[in-house]
Design a protein around this motif. Structure first.
Motif, PDB file in Angstrom:
ATOM      1  N   THR A 101       0.831  -1.212   0.000  1.00  0.00           N
ATOM      2  CA  THR A 101       0.000   0.000   0.000  1.00  0.00           C
ATOM      3  C   THR A 101       0.862   1.257   0.000  1.00  0.00           C
ATOM      4  OG1 THR A 101      -1.653  -1.244   1.233  1.00  0.00           O
ATOM      5  CG2 THR A 101      -1.952   1.135   1.144  1.00  0.00           C
ATOM      6  N   TRP A 102       1.926   1.245   0.820  1.00  0.00           N
ATOM      7  CA  TRP A 102       2.818   2.423   0.821  1.00  0.00           C
ATOM      8  C   TRP A 102       3.460   2.585  -0.545  1.00  0.00           C
ATOM      9  CZ3 TRP A 102       1.611   5.779   4.111  1.00  0.00           C
ATOM     10  CH2 TRP A 102       1.328   5.491   5.450  1.00  0.00           C
ATOM     11  N   THR A 103       3.794   1.456  -1.187  1.00  0.00           N
ATOM     12  CA  THR A 103       4.380   1.537  -2.537  1.00  0.00           C
ATOM     13  C   THR A 103       3.412   2.239  -3.482  1.00  0.00           C
ATOM     14  OG1 THR A 103       5.689  -0.454  -2.208  1.00  0.00           O
ATOM     15  CG2 THR A 103       5.270   0.164  -4.489  1.00  0.00           C
ATOM     16  N   LEU A 104       2.153   1.847  -3.404  1.00  0.00           N
ATOM     17  CA  LEU A 104       1.150   2.489  -4.265  1.00  0.00           C
ATOM     18  C   LEU A 104       1.068   3.985  -3.959  1.00  0.00           C
ATOM     19  CD1 LEU A 104      -1.255   2.438  -6.290  1.00  0.00           C
ATOM     20  CD2 LEU A 104      -2.724   2.022  -4.314  1.00  0.00           C
ATOM     21  N   LEU A 105       0.962   4.316  -2.662  1.00  0.00           N
ATOM     22  CA  LEU A 105       0.757   5.721  -2.303  1.00  0.00           C
ATOM     23  C   LEU A 105       1.961   6.592  -2.681  1.00  0.00           C
ATOM     24  CD1 LEU A 105      -1.037   5.352   1.164  1.00  0.00           C
ATOM     25  CD2 LEU A 105      -2.049   5.722  -1.103  1.00  0.00           C
ATOM     26  N   GLU A 160       4.331  18.713  -2.884  1.00  0.00           N
ATOM     27  CA  GLU A 160       3.537  18.803  -1.654  1.00  0.00           C
ATOM     28  C   GLU A 160       2.961  17.434  -1.285  1.00  0.00           C
ATOM     29  OE1 GLU A 160       1.253  22.638  -0.666  1.00  0.00           O
ATOM     30  OE2 GLU A 160      -0.323  21.169  -1.105  1.00  0.00           O
ATOM     31  N   LEU A 161       2.431  16.731  -2.293  1.00  0.00           N
ATOM     32  CA  LEU A 161       1.817  15.429  -1.992  1.00  0.00           C
ATOM     33  C   LEU A 161       2.867  14.407  -1.536  1.00  0.00           C
ATOM     34  CD1 LEU A 161      -0.700  13.635  -1.879  1.00  0.00           C
ATOM     35  CD2 LEU A 161      -0.293  13.030  -4.288  1.00  0.00           C
ATOM     36  N   SER A 162       4.012  14.370  -2.202  1.00  0.00           N
ATOM     37  CA  SER A 162       4.991  13.352  -1.806  1.00  0.00           C
ATOM     38  C   SER A 162       5.535  13.647  -0.405  1.00  0.00           C
ATOM     39  CB  SER A 162       6.088  13.160  -2.852  1.00  0.00           C
ATOM     40  OG  SER A 162       6.753  14.356  -3.061  1.00  0.00           O
ATOM     41  N   GLN A 163       5.658  14.932  -0.054  1.00  0.00           N
ATOM     42  CA  GLN A 163       6.101  15.272   1.302  1.00  0.00           C
ATOM     43  C   GLN A 163       5.016  14.923   2.321  1.00  0.00           C
ATOM     44  OE1 GLN A 163       9.173  16.398   2.503  1.00  0.00           O
ATOM     45  NE2 GLN A 163       9.723  15.713   0.448  1.00  0.00           N
ATOM     46  N   TRP A 164       3.776  15.148   1.942  1.00  0.00           N
ATOM     47  CA  TRP A 164       2.694  14.845   2.882  1.00  0.00           C
ATOM     48  C   TRP A 164       2.629  13.331   3.146  1.00  0.00           C
ATOM     49  CZ3 TRP A 164      -1.749  11.870   2.432  1.00  0.00           C
ATOM     50  CH2 TRP A 164      -2.605  11.937   3.535  1.00  0.00           C
ATOM     51  N   ILE A 165       2.726  12.540   2.075  1.00  0.00           N
ATOM     52  CA  ILE A 165       2.656  11.082   2.275  1.00  0.00           C
ATOM     53  C   ILE A 165       3.845  10.602   3.103  1.00  0.00           C
ATOM     54  CG2 ILE A 165       2.659   8.812   1.130  1.00  0.00           C
ATOM     55  CD1 ILE A 165       0.909   9.974  -1.017  1.00  0.00           C
ATOM     56  N   CYS A 166       5.002  11.183   2.829  1.00  0.00           N
ATOM     57  CA  CYS A 166       6.186  10.825   3.617  1.00  0.00           C
ATOM     58  C   CYS A 166       5.916  11.144   5.101  1.00  0.00           C
ATOM     59  CB  CYS A 166       7.395  11.614   3.106  1.00  0.00           C
ATOM     60  SG  CYS A 166       8.902  11.177   3.940  1.00  0.00           S
ATOM     61  N   ILE A 171       4.428   9.177  10.618  1.00  0.00           N
ATOM     62  CA  ILE A 171       3.587   9.125  11.827  1.00  0.00           C
ATOM     63  C   ILE A 171       3.283   7.659  12.152  1.00  0.00           C
ATOM     64  CG2 ILE A 171       1.322   9.719  12.786  1.00  0.00           C
ATOM     65  CD1 ILE A 171       1.438  12.323  11.174  1.00  0.00           C
ATOM     66  N   VAL A 172       2.958   6.884  11.091  1.00  0.00           N
ATOM     67  CA  VAL A 172       2.685   5.442  11.306  1.00  0.00           C
ATOM     68  C   VAL A 172       3.978   4.747  11.761  1.00  0.00           C
ATOM     69  CG1 VAL A 172       1.949   3.295  10.193  1.00  0.00           C
ATOM     70  CG2 VAL A 172       0.777   5.434   9.624  1.00  0.00           C
ATOM     71  N   ASN A 173       5.092   5.092  11.117  1.00  0.00           N
ATOM     72  CA  ASN A 173       6.380   4.490  11.523  1.00  0.00           C
ATOM     73  C   ASN A 173       6.630   4.720  13.018  1.00  0.00           C
ATOM     74  OD1 ASN A 173       7.008   3.649   8.944  1.00  0.00           O
ATOM     75  ND2 ASN A 173       8.363   5.355   8.466  1.00  0.00           N
ATOM     76  N   ARG A 174       6.426   5.969  13.432  1.00  0.00           N
ATOM     77  CA  ARG A 174       6.716   6.308  14.829  1.00  0.00           C
ATOM     78  C   ARG A 174       5.828   5.497  15.762  1.00  0.00           C
ATOM     79  NH1 ARG A 174       5.975  11.585  14.532  1.00  0.00           N
ATOM     80  NH2 ARG A 174       8.028  12.017  13.698  1.00  0.00           N
ATOM     81  N   SER A 175       4.546   5.379  15.397  1.00  0.00           N
ATOM     82  CA  SER A 175       3.623   4.644  16.282  1.00  0.00           C
ATOM     83  C   SER A 175       3.990   3.163  16.373  1.00  0.00           C
ATOM     84  CB  SER A 175       2.183   4.807  15.798  1.00  0.00           C
ATOM     85  OG  SER A 175       1.974   3.996  14.658  1.00  0.00           O
ATOM     86  N   ALA A 188      14.374  10.324  -4.098  1.00  0.00           N
ATOM     87  CA  ALA A 188      15.410   9.339  -4.428  1.00  0.00           C
ATOM     88  C   ALA A 188      14.869   7.925  -4.183  1.00  0.00           C
ATOM     89  CB  ALA A 188      16.648   9.588  -3.587  1.00  0.00           C
ATOM     90  N   ARG A 189      14.047   7.780  -3.135  1.00  0.00           N
ATOM     91  CA  ARG A 189      13.504   6.447  -2.823  1.00  0.00           C
ATOM     92  C   ARG A 189      12.339   6.085  -3.757  1.00  0.00           C
ATOM     93  NH1 ARG A 189      11.593   2.308  -2.623  1.00  0.00           N
ATOM     94  NH2 ARG A 189      11.196   0.850  -0.898  1.00  0.00           N
ATOM     95  N   TRP A 190      11.487   7.061  -4.024  1.00  0.00           N
ATOM     96  CA  TRP A 190      10.289   6.793  -4.844  1.00  0.00           C
ATOM     97  C   TRP A 190      10.308   7.694  -6.076  1.00  0.00           C
ATOM     98  CZ3 TRP A 190       7.942   2.591  -3.062  1.00  0.00           C
ATOM     99  CH2 TRP A 190       8.062   2.295  -1.699  1.00  0.00           C
ATOM    100  N   GLY A 191      11.174   7.357  -7.012  1.00  0.00           N
ATOM    101  CA  GLY A 191      11.266   8.169  -8.221  1.00  0.00           C
ATOM    102  C   GLY A 191      10.097   7.901  -9.157  1.00  0.00           C
ATOM    103  N   LYS A 192      10.069   8.684 -10.194  1.00  0.00           N
ATOM    104  CA  LYS A 192       9.003   8.497 -11.183  1.00  0.00           C
ATOM    105  C   LYS A 192       9.152   7.157 -11.873  1.00  0.00           C
ATOM    106  CE  LYS A 192       7.935  13.286 -12.312  1.00  0.00           C
ATOM    107  NZ  LYS A 192       6.690  13.325 -11.535  1.00  0.00           N
ATOM    108  N   LEU A 193       8.032   6.605 -12.324  1.00  0.00           N
ATOM    109  CA  LEU A 193       8.064   5.321 -13.019  1.00  0.00           C
ATOM    110  C   LEU A 193       8.746   5.480 -14.373  1.00  0.00           C
ATOM    111  CD1 LEU A 193       4.425   4.062 -12.327  1.00  0.00           C
ATOM    112  CD2 LEU A 193       6.531   3.332 -11.202  1.00  0.00           C
ATOM    113  N   ASP A 194       9.314   4.386 -14.819  1.00  0.00           N
ATOM    114  CA  ASP A 194      10.016   4.389 -16.098  1.00  0.00           C
ATOM    115  C   ASP A 194       9.046   3.881 -17.165  1.00  0.00           C
ATOM    116  OD1 ASP A 194      11.896   4.365 -18.036  1.00  0.00           O
ATOM    117  OD2 ASP A 194      12.891   2.537 -17.365  1.00  0.00           O
TER     118      ASP A 194
END
Ligand code: FAD
Length: 212
Positions: A101-105, A160-166, A171-175, A188-194
């Protein structure tokens, strides 16, 4: 009349090719078997894990069903049908679902236009709201609802969206007691699709994308 010398060479090449193919087809299954243990029990033993056909000494193969290309499966020495059933029947864990799911988002965010349309902004907000209702892990969905309440979706642009999802992923990671991801490295981790010919563009993204 004597045979054309080039014809003789062509025939020699043909027969070498056939010989090579025959040997290759003998080698390939053998190489697949190198990766495989004999099943402790093909059927019958209900405790046999989904990938018990593979050696514990080769966990990469055990964990990666994607390596089981039709070609490899076709060369398996054991009951292929039983093996395929076991793979598809393997239950997904909460962790695997989360990673998918995180991959999709993060990928949606990476592909999001710099100047999204009003519809695209609405779509992202709806996607998050729907996810918080139908995500098939009650604890996760309930937590995500709370996260969304205190962190409304920011979808004014790709950045803005990629920063928000990060941020919400953190927040989930911390919990969960996981490490915090440095959001300045999200691209760098989630670049655009090829993808060729803009075939991975989001619905409604065109060069005539008007800002809203
Ligand atoms: P994941 O957290 O799945 O991350 C996958 C990869 O993303 C990582 O390997 C890393 O490379 C990268 N990454 C990590 N953090 C970030 C970030 N902030 N930004 C960008 N990239 C990053 N599980 C629970 O047990 N309880 C919950 O309440 C819960 N809520 C969830 C809510 C949602 C909406 C989702 C999608 C998942 C939730 N999960 C929950 C699952 C959980 O977040 C993890 O997906 C799961 O525990 C597997 O974690 P992981 O360590 O393999 O990496």
């Amino acid at each position: 009349m004597s045979e054309n010398p080039f014809e003789a060479i062509r025939k020699a090449c043909d027969s070498f090719g056939k010989c090579f193919q025959t040997h290759l087809s003998r080698i390939l299954p053998a190489r697949c078997e190198d990766h495989l243990d004999k099943p402790s029990s093909v059927a019958g033993n209900s405790k046999t894990s989904s990938f018990s056909f593979f050696t514990a000494s080769n966990p990469k193969v055990v964990n990666d069903a994607a390596l089981l290309t039709p070609d490899v499966v076709a060369h398996l020495p054991y009951t292929n049908i039983a093996l395929e059933k076991k793979i598809t029947a393997a239950p997904l864990t909460k962790e695997e679902l989360g990673r998918a799911t995180w991959t999709l988002l993060h990928t949606v965010a990476a592909q999001f236009p710099d100047i999204p349309t009003r519809q695209q902004k609405r779509d992202v907000k709806e996607l998050m709201a729907i996810l918080s209702r139908i995500y098939p892990c009650k604890e996760c969905a309930d937590h995500f609802k709370e996260v969304l309440k205190s962190n409304p979706v920011q979808a004014g642009s790709q950045a803005e969206l990629s920063q928000w999802i990060c941020h919400v992923h953190n927040i989930v990671n911390r919990s969960l007691g996981k490490q915090i991801f440095p959001c300045q490295r999200v691209n760098a981790r989630w670049g655009k699709l090829d993808c060729l010919d803009r075939s991975c563009d989001l619905q409604g993204s065109t060069n005539l994308n008007f800002p809203v």
